[in-house]
Design a protein around this motif. Structure first.
Motif, short mmCIF file in Angstrom:
data_model
loop_
_atom_site.label_atom_id
_atom_site.label_comp_id
_atom_site.label_asym_id
_atom_site.label_seq_id
_atom_site.Cartn_x
_atom_site.Cartn_y
_atom_site.Cartn_z
N ILE A 73 0.91 -1.24 0.05
CA ILE A 73 0.04 0.06 -0.11
C ILE A 73 0.81 1.42 -0.02
O ILE A 73 0.35 2.21 -0.60
CB ILE A 73 -1.17 -0.07 1.39
CG1 ILE A 73 -2.08 -1.12 0.86
CG2 ILE A 73 -1.75 1.38 1.41
CD1 ILE A 73 -3.15 -1.24 2.02
N ALA A 74 2.03 1.21 0.67
CA ALA A 74 2.90 2.42 0.86
C ALA A 74 3.47 2.61 -0.68
O ALA A 74 3.69 3.84 -0.87
CB ALA A 74 4.03 2.17 1.96
N GLU A 75 4.04 1.54 -1.31
CA GLU A 75 4.18 1.87 -2.70
C GLU A 75 3.20 2.39 -3.47
O GLU A 75 3.47 3.23 -4.48
CB GLU A 75 4.72 0.23 -3.15
CG GLU A 75 5.99 0.01 -2.42
CD GLU A 75 6.64 -1.46 -2.89
OE1 GLU A 75 5.96 -2.03 -4.16
OE2 GLU A 75 7.32 -2.21 -2.43
N MET A 76 2.18 1.92 -3.29
CA MET A 76 1.15 2.64 -4.25
C MET A 76 0.76 3.82 -4.02
O MET A 76 0.65 4.81 -4.77
CB MET A 76 -0.29 1.71 -3.96
CG MET A 76 -1.53 2.08 -4.95
SD MET A 76 -3.22 1.02 -4.41
CE MET A 76 -2.69 -0.47 -5.33
N GLU A 77 0.78 4.33 -2.73
CA GLU A 77 0.68 5.68 -2.17
C GLU A 77 1.59 6.51 -2.85
O GLU A 77 1.51 7.66 -3.46
CB GLU A 77 0.81 5.53 -0.71
CG GLU A 77 -0.39 5.28 0.00
CD GLU A 77 -0.21 5.45 1.56
OE1 GLU A 77 -1.38 5.90 2.35
OE2 GLU A 77 0.87 5.41 2.01
N GLU A 78 2.98 5.95 -2.96
CA GLU A 78 4.04 6.91 -3.47
C GLU A 78 3.77 7.13 -5.04
O GLU A 78 4.28 8.02 -5.32
CB GLU A 78 5.36 6.14 -3.03
CG GLU A 78 6.60 6.73 -3.69
CD GLU A 78 6.95 8.10 -2.85
OE1 GLU A 78 7.38 9.02 -3.35
OE2 GLU A 78 6.45 8.25 -1.71
N GLU A 79 3.40 5.98 -5.31
CA GLU A 79 3.11 6.01 -6.97
C GLU A 79 1.90 7.04 -7.25
O GLU A 79 2.09 8.05 -8.38
CB GLU A 79 2.93 4.68 -7.77
CG GLU A 79 2.55 4.79 -8.96
CD GLU A 79 2.33 3.41 -9.65
OE1 GLU A 79 1.23 3.09 -9.66
OE2 GLU A 79 3.29 2.67 -10.07
N ILE A 80 0.96 7.11 -6.64
CA ILE A 80 -0.03 8.22 -6.68
C ILE A 80 0.50 9.72 -6.43
O ILE A 80 -0.14 10.52 -7.46
CB ILE A 80 -1.34 7.73 -5.73
CG1 ILE A 80 -1.89 6.62 -5.94
CG2 ILE A 80 -2.16 8.93 -5.57
CD1 ILE A 80 -2.89 5.97 -4.64
N ILE A 81 1.25 9.83 -5.52
CA ILE A 81 1.98 11.15 -5.32
C ILE A 81 2.67 11.44 -6.39
O ILE A 81 2.50 12.60 -6.96
CB ILE A 81 2.52 11.12 -3.90
CG1 ILE A 81 1.56 11.08 -2.54
CG2 ILE A 81 3.34 12.56 -3.63
CD1 ILE A 81 2.25 10.69 -1.57
N THR A 82 3.49 10.62 -6.72
CA THR A 82 4.48 10.82 -7.76
C THR A 82 3.39 11.22 -9.01
O THR A 82 3.87 12.17 -9.98
CB THR A 82 5.39 9.69 -8.28
OG1 THR A 82 6.21 9.24 -7.18
CG2 THR A 82 6.28 10.17 -9.53
N GLN A 83 2.44 10.53 -9.58
CA GLN A 83 1.78 10.69 -10.67
C GLN A 83 1.09 12.20 -10.80
O GLN A 83 0.83 12.83 -11.73
CB GLN A 83 0.88 9.65 -10.99
CG GLN A 83 1.41 8.37 -11.35
CD GLN A 83 0.44 7.19 -11.84
OE1 GLN A 83 -0.62 7.52 -11.49
NE2 GLN A 83 1.11 6.03 -12.40
#
Length: 222
Positions: A73-83
């Motif tokens: 989930i943390a990896e998914m959050e980071e990707e969302i923020i980056t996008q």
């Protein structure tokens, strides 16, 4: 999030009963709403909404299982923020969107609606007072089920699904900007509770989306 990580998350969540499971797409929608909303919500606050059944019984009892899900989930959050920061955001769907199949985007929007619950009083106030937020949320509300924000889904109109879906990726950074400016304004004007703390909603309390239903029967039905 690459396909391997996505499969790992799907597998980790597969132990949850099928009628209550959060799919990766729903989790992505929920995390998106949390990341662009007005309140900072800690992982430990929202994780139970993903890892518990409707009767609030934990479905993942192993610490290693929980930590694995938290990592993914943390990896998914980071990707969302980056996008969002790079203006390249796209909703992560369980099934590709097509003119004849909108089930994936509906799942994503369902997850987003659950994340909106964590916006708290700010959401209700802005829905009633600021048409800008309603306009920005229109392509997402368009795909809500009738039981979610029923009055607002009618306001979304009869626009083509393809057109509404194409607006979601563009709307997310704008919603993020809206809330960022809202918080900045309140802080600069010394308005109390500019960043209201998250308050857990009891499952038997009325849903804050103003549907008239109990939370467990509405946005908390996951």
């Amino acid at each position: 999030m690459n396909q391997k990580k996505l499969s790992e998350l799907k597998e980790a969540l597969s132990v949850i009963p099928e009628d209550e499971v959060c799919t990766p797409g729903e989790v992505h929608g929920m995390l998106t709403a949390l990341k662009i909303g007005p309140n900072m919500v800690l992982t430990d606050d929202y994780l139970p909404y993903i890892l518990k059944k409707s009767d609030e019984t934990p479905v993942l009892e192993s610490t290693s299982e929980i930590e694995k899900v938290k990592t993914l989930i943390a990896e998914m959050e980071e990707e969302i923020i980056t996008q969002i920061d790079s203006q390249t955001f796209e909703p992560l769907l369980d099934t590709p969107f097509s003119e004849h199949d909108n089930s994936g985007v509906k799942k994503w929007c369902s997850g987003f609606s659950r994340g909106m619950v964590f916006w708290g009083e700010e959401l209700l106030y802005q829905f009633n007072e600021d048409a800008e937020l309603v306009v920005l949320l229109t392509p997402i509300i368009h795909f809500f089920d009738d039981c979610e924000y029923p009055d607002r889904s009618k306001d979304a109109g009869d626009e083509n699904d393809c057109e509404m879906y194409s607006y979601i990726g563009k709307a997310i950074p704008l919603i993020h900007k809206f809330w960022s400016e809202y918080i900045k304004y309140e802080c600069n004007n010394d308005i109390p509770n500019a960043t209201a703390p998250f308050v857990k909603i009891g499952r038997n309390e009325m849903c804050p989306c103003e549907s008239g239903k109990k939370y467990k029967k509405c946005c908390g039905n996951n």
